[in-house]
Design a protein around this motif. Structure first.
Motif, short mmCIF file in Angstrom:
data_model
loop_
_atom_site.label_atom_id
_atom_site.label_comp_id
_atom_site.label_asym_id
_atom_site.label_seq_id
_atom_site.Cartn_x
_atom_site.Cartn_y
_atom_site.Cartn_z
N CYS A 229 0.83 -1.21 0.00
CA CYS A 229 0.00 0.00 0.00
C CYS A 229 0.86 1.25 0.00
O CYS A 229 1.82 1.35 0.77
CB CYS A 229 -0.89 0.00 1.22
SG CYS A 229 -2.00 1.41 1.26
N LEU A 230 0.53 2.18 -0.86
CA LEU A 230 1.25 3.45 -0.92
C LEU A 230 0.31 4.57 -0.52
O LEU A 230 -0.63 4.87 -1.25
CB LEU A 230 1.81 3.68 -2.33
CG LEU A 230 2.89 2.70 -2.77
CD1 LEU A 230 2.30 1.43 -3.37
CD2 LEU A 230 3.81 3.34 -3.78
N ASP A 231 0.55 5.14 0.64
CA ASP A 231 -0.20 6.34 1.05
C ASP A 231 0.47 7.51 0.35
O ASP A 231 1.67 7.75 0.54
CB ASP A 231 -0.12 6.54 2.57
CG ASP A 231 -0.94 5.50 3.33
OD1 ASP A 231 -1.67 4.73 2.69
OD2 ASP A 231 -0.84 5.46 4.57
N VAL A 232 -0.29 8.23 -0.45
CA VAL A 232 0.31 9.26 -1.29
C VAL A 232 -0.30 10.62 -0.95
O VAL A 232 -1.49 10.73 -0.68
CB VAL A 232 0.03 8.93 -2.79
CG1 VAL A 232 0.59 10.01 -3.70
CG2 VAL A 232 0.61 7.58 -3.16
N LEU A 283 -3.41 5.17 -1.86
CA LEU A 283 -4.43 5.94 -1.14
C LEU A 283 -4.00 7.40 -1.14
O LEU A 283 -2.94 7.75 -0.63
CB LEU A 283 -4.58 5.43 0.29
CG LEU A 283 -5.08 3.98 0.43
CD1 LEU A 283 -5.10 3.57 1.89
CD2 LEU A 283 -6.46 3.82 -0.18
N ASN A 284 -4.84 8.19 -1.78
CA ASN A 284 -4.62 9.63 -1.85
C ASN A 284 -5.12 10.18 -0.51
O ASN A 284 -6.30 10.48 -0.36
CB ASN A 284 -5.45 10.14 -3.03
CG ASN A 284 -5.23 11.58 -3.32
OD1 ASN A 284 -4.63 12.30 -2.55
ND2 ASN A 284 -5.74 12.01 -4.46
N ILE A 285 -4.22 10.30 0.46
CA ILE A 285 -4.71 10.46 1.83
C ILE A 285 -5.23 11.86 2.15
O ILE A 285 -5.83 12.06 3.19
CB ILE A 285 -3.66 10.02 2.89
CG1 ILE A 285 -2.44 10.95 2.87
CG2 ILE A 285 -3.26 8.57 2.71
CD1 ILE A 285 -1.54 10.73 4.07
N THR A 286 -4.99 12.81 1.27
CA THR A 286 -5.60 14.13 1.51
C THR A 286 -6.75 14.36 0.54
O THR A 286 -7.24 15.48 0.40
CB THR A 286 -4.55 15.26 1.39
OG1 THR A 286 -3.82 15.07 0.18
CG2 THR A 286 -3.60 15.25 2.56
N GLY A 287 -7.17 13.28 -0.11
CA GLY A 287 -8.29 13.38 -1.06
C GLY A 287 -9.56 13.90 -0.43
O GLY A 287 -10.40 14.49 -1.10
N GLY A 317 -9.34 7.68 -2.04
CA GLY A 317 -9.13 9.05 -1.59
C GLY A 317 -10.00 10.02 -2.36
O GLY A 317 -9.86 10.13 -3.58
N GLY A 318 -10.91 10.68 -1.68
CA GLY A 318 -11.69 11.76 -2.30
C GLY A 318 -12.79 11.32 -3.24
O GLY A 318 -13.24 12.11 -4.07
N GLY A 427 -9.47 10.89 7.19
CA GLY A 427 -8.15 10.43 7.60
C GLY A 427 -8.01 10.30 9.11
O GLY A 427 -6.97 10.64 9.68
N GLY A 428 -9.05 9.84 9.76
CA GLY A 428 -8.99 9.58 11.20
C GLY A 428 -9.23 10.81 12.05
O GLY A 428 -9.18 10.75 13.28
N ARG A 429 -9.52 11.95 11.41
CA ARG A 429 -9.65 13.19 12.18
C ARG A 429 -10.96 13.30 12.94
O ARG A 429 -11.06 14.04 13.91
CB ARG A 429 -9.47 14.40 11.26
CG ARG A 429 -8.02 14.60 10.81
CD ARG A 429 -7.93 15.60 9.68
NE ARG A 429 -6.57 15.79 9.22
CZ ARG A 429 -5.95 14.95 8.40
NH1 ARG A 429 -6.53 13.86 7.97
NH2 ARG A 429 -4.71 15.21 7.99
N GLU A 430 -12.00 12.60 12.45
CA GLU A 430 -13.31 12.75 13.11
C GLU A 430 -13.93 11.38 13.37
O GLU A 430 -14.12 10.59 12.43
CB GLU A 430 -14.23 13.58 12.19
CG GLU A 430 -15.59 13.83 12.80
CD GLU A 430 -16.59 14.42 11.79
OE1 GLU A 430 -16.17 15.00 10.76
OE2 GLU A 430 -17.80 14.25 12.02
N GLY A 431 -14.26 11.10 14.63
CA GLY A 431 -14.93 9.85 14.99
C GLY A 431 -16.41 9.95 14.68
O GLY A 431 -17.00 11.03 14.82
N ARG A 432 -17.02 8.87 14.24
CA ARG A 432 -18.44 8.89 13.88
C ARG A 432 -19.21 7.90 14.74
O ARG A 432 -18.63 6.92 15.25
CB ARG A 432 -18.62 8.51 12.40
CG ARG A 432 -17.94 9.43 11.42
CD ARG A 432 -18.53 10.81 11.36
NE ARG A 432 -19.96 10.80 11.09
CZ ARG A 432 -20.71 11.89 10.99
NH1 ARG A 432 -20.17 13.09 11.15
NH2 ARG A 432 -22.01 11.79 10.74
N PRO A 433 -20.53 8.10 14.85
CA PRO A 433 -21.33 7.21 15.70
C PRO A 433 -21.68 5.90 14.98
O PRO A 433 -22.85 5.58 14.77
CB PRO A 433 -22.58 8.05 15.99
CG PRO A 433 -22.71 8.93 14.79
CD PRO A 433 -21.33 9.22 14.31
N ILE A 434 -20.68 5.15 14.59
CA ILE A 434 -20.91 3.87 13.93
C ILE A 434 -19.67 3.00 14.14
O ILE A 434 -18.54 3.51 14.10
CB ILE A 434 -21.25 4.06 12.42
CG1 ILE A 434 -21.52 2.71 11.74
CG2 ILE A 434 -20.17 4.82 11.68
CD1 ILE A 434 -22.11 2.82 10.33
#
Ligand code: 1PR
Length: 534
Positions: A229-232, A283-287, A317-318, A427-434
């Motif tokens: 996997c390449l996080d780009v 994975l375009n991680i800022t997509g 990504g995006g 990208g892990g910044r916000e937790g969701r109710p699921i």
């Protein structure tokens, strides 16, 4: 250019045949596209890489007169190679959407794999062929792994026996290839099957070695896949780099705080292909915050990579609906289509799949409008991966939360014996109710073909995959699950395959830092009697 170096390609515009084109070109041939039925009749050799759904393909072929031309061409025993749907369409009919008539050249009905046989559907991955007759193009391929991705298959019967040149086992025995005279078709993807697949294509294109003795090979189980996997993302200078985080933090802990740079995406992808990766994911991680169609370098990366990487490519990504600064609206389907056109075989949806699953669980209604539903409807569910980014949340009792919990192998900081896995977006910044369990079940119903299961707690830690999480999710669904995050040594791969039903294991950091080469992972798995493609 000599007639010998030209191949006619039937691309009816339903999806990505870029990799077939790239594979043909890499073998030194030029491509002539079919524009009208006569081009089929006049072809010296014809390749038909069927993509998309059976009914839609037959509609197009019937409407533009191609179906009739194809039947004539094949009945005249002209050199033909059908790929995937290009094999299925030769049969009488398919159950893909009710009962739809095919070209009717081979007796039999194409039906769906039965997940009640204990197999995950779609059948995605590397499986070995059992050769049943010398067809001329499968020399040396018996017992070798080739890449399949499909939910429907034709099965052997007395009526179609004479056509079958190889079979494969997945829950049941299905037809992996057919041949009669100069007419060939394969259910697997030679253009995605590495050197073995390229040799199948080359033998068809040379069309000479029909006397070759094929090796029989023995039946295999679906191989466990090892994915690089390449996080780009763009670094602060605007260059696209492969990066790698610790628990999703990709910045160096220095004064400059720059984005960690582990190499160039195209170069690394090529290296991993050569090293034996079964798939490569970008994975375009800022997509989630940048619009991917504005991110032309990422599309370029796919175009260049697909020129000489002949295993499946996934990009994420995006993928979501987007309105640009000029008010122009882009649907998620347009975004995905651009990725497919640039060379992706699968797209991976993260944040947008979380919102879709939440809405589905809340309302119980499949609107058909989510990116996940739209893309899988058009490209098939085998082309849509949902990437989950969960974080472990410890609880004392399962009843403390409304989400499915697991009893964890290692208790939490306050001795908690249970945990649930909270899904996140952006990208892990916000937790969701699921929870990951609830999400996985919902996205399977909405049309996901596969799950890429990350774990924020384990990402980049090198301490092993989160077995509790992977067990929880892989037992919740019948689609394949890719275990991700935390691989540090080869034993972590055998552990995840022994203890869970994961179909594939993905790693990033250990490959980028050259700590563990891919071939060492494969050698270890083989030694542990876990089937892999070598
Ligand atoms: O939400 O649809 O735009 O998709 C964003 C995609 O980008 C998601 O697939 C999400 O997983 C990914 N992503 C977003 N931020 C990060 C980050 O790292 N800051 N990367 C990120 C996810 C996890 C894996 C990693 C494994 C293996 N990275 O891809 O490769 O954890 O790593 P390891 O072997 O080194 O432990 P959307």
């Amino acid at each position: 250019q000599s007639a010998d170096s030209v191949v006619t390609l039937l691309d009816y515009g339903a999806g990505n045949v870029r990799s077939v084109r790239n594979a043909i070109r890499s073998l030194g041939y030029n491509i002539k596209d079919v524009q009208k039925p006569e081009d089929i009749l006049n072809a010296d050799r014809l390749i038909f890489p069927g993509v998309g759904a059976f009914a839609a393909a037959m509609d197009v072929l019937n409407q533009n007169g191609m179906a009739e031309a194809l039947c004539t061409y094949i009945e005249n025993d002209r050199p033909f190679l059908g790929i995937c749907l290009g094999l299925q369409l030769l049969f009488e009919s398919s159950e893909e959407k009710g009962l739809v008539k095919g070209l009717g050249l081979i007796p039999g009905v194409v039906g769906r794999f039965d997940s009640s046989n204990g197999v995950r559907v779609p059948h995605i991955g590397w499986n070995a062929l059992q050769i049943t007759k010398d067809s001329g193009i499968l020399e040396d391929v018996g017992g070798q792994h080739v890449y399949f991705v499909h939910s429907y298959r034709a099965i052997p019967s007395n009526a179609n026996q004479e056509w079958i040149s190889s079979t494969c086992n997945y829950g049941d025995n299905f037809i992996a290839s057919v041949q009669r005279g100069n007419v060939h078709a394969v259910q697997f993807h030679p253009e995605k099957s590495g050197d073995v697949g390229l040799s199948v294509l080359a033998r068809f294109l040379q069309s000479k070695s029909y006397t070759a003795k094929a090796t029989k090979g023995k039946a295999s189980k679906l191989a466990k896949r090892v994915i690089a996997c390449l996080d780009v993302r763009a670094n602060d200078n605007g260059d696209l780099v492969v990066t790698k985080g610790d628990q999703y933090d990709v910045r160096e802990h220095t004064k400059e705080n720059e984005v960690r740079n582990l190499g160039k995406p195209v170069e690394l992808a090529r290296q991993y292909y050569k090293d034996g990766a079964d798939e490569v994911s970008f994975l375009n991680i800022t997509g989630f915050r940048d619009f991917p169609l504005g991110d032309l370098p990422m599309l370029e990366v796919l175009r260049y990579t697909s020129e000489n990487v002949f295993v499946p490519l996934t990009v994420g990504g995006g993928i979501r609906d987007f309105t640009d600064g000029n008010g122009r609206h882009y649907s998620s389907l347009e975004v995905a289509s651009e990725y497919f056109r640039s060379g992706a075989d699968k797209v991976s949806i993260g944040s947008d799949a979380v919102y879709a699953a939440e809405a589905y669980i809340r309302t119980g209604v499949k609107t058909g409008n989510s990116s996940l539903e739209q893309i899988s409807r058009v490209y098939g569910n085998q082309a849509v991966v949902v990437s989950i980014d969960p974080r472990r949340v410890y609880v004392r009792n399962p009843g403390d939360v409304e989400f499915k919990t697991v009893r964890v192998a290692n208790p939490g900081p306050a001795g908690e014996e249970y945990a649930w896995y909270q899904c996140t977006v952006n990208g892990g910044r916000e937790g969701r109710p699921i929870g990951a369990y609830e999400l996985a079940k919902a996205v399977e119903e909405l049309g996901a073909g596969e799950i890429l299961l990350n774990c924020i707690d384990c990402d980049g830690q090198g301490k092993g995959f989160d077995i509790d999480l992977i067990e929880l999710v892989s037992n919740a669904v019948t689609i394949p699950v890719i275990a991700s995050s935390g691989a540090g040594v080869v034993e972590h791969f055998s552990e995840v395959f022994r203890k869970t039903n994961a179909s594939a294991a993905l790693a990033a950091g250990i490959f980028h830092r050259k700590e563990v080469p891919i071939h060492s992972v494969k050698e270890h798995l083989l030694k542990e009697s876990i089937e892999v493609r070598v």
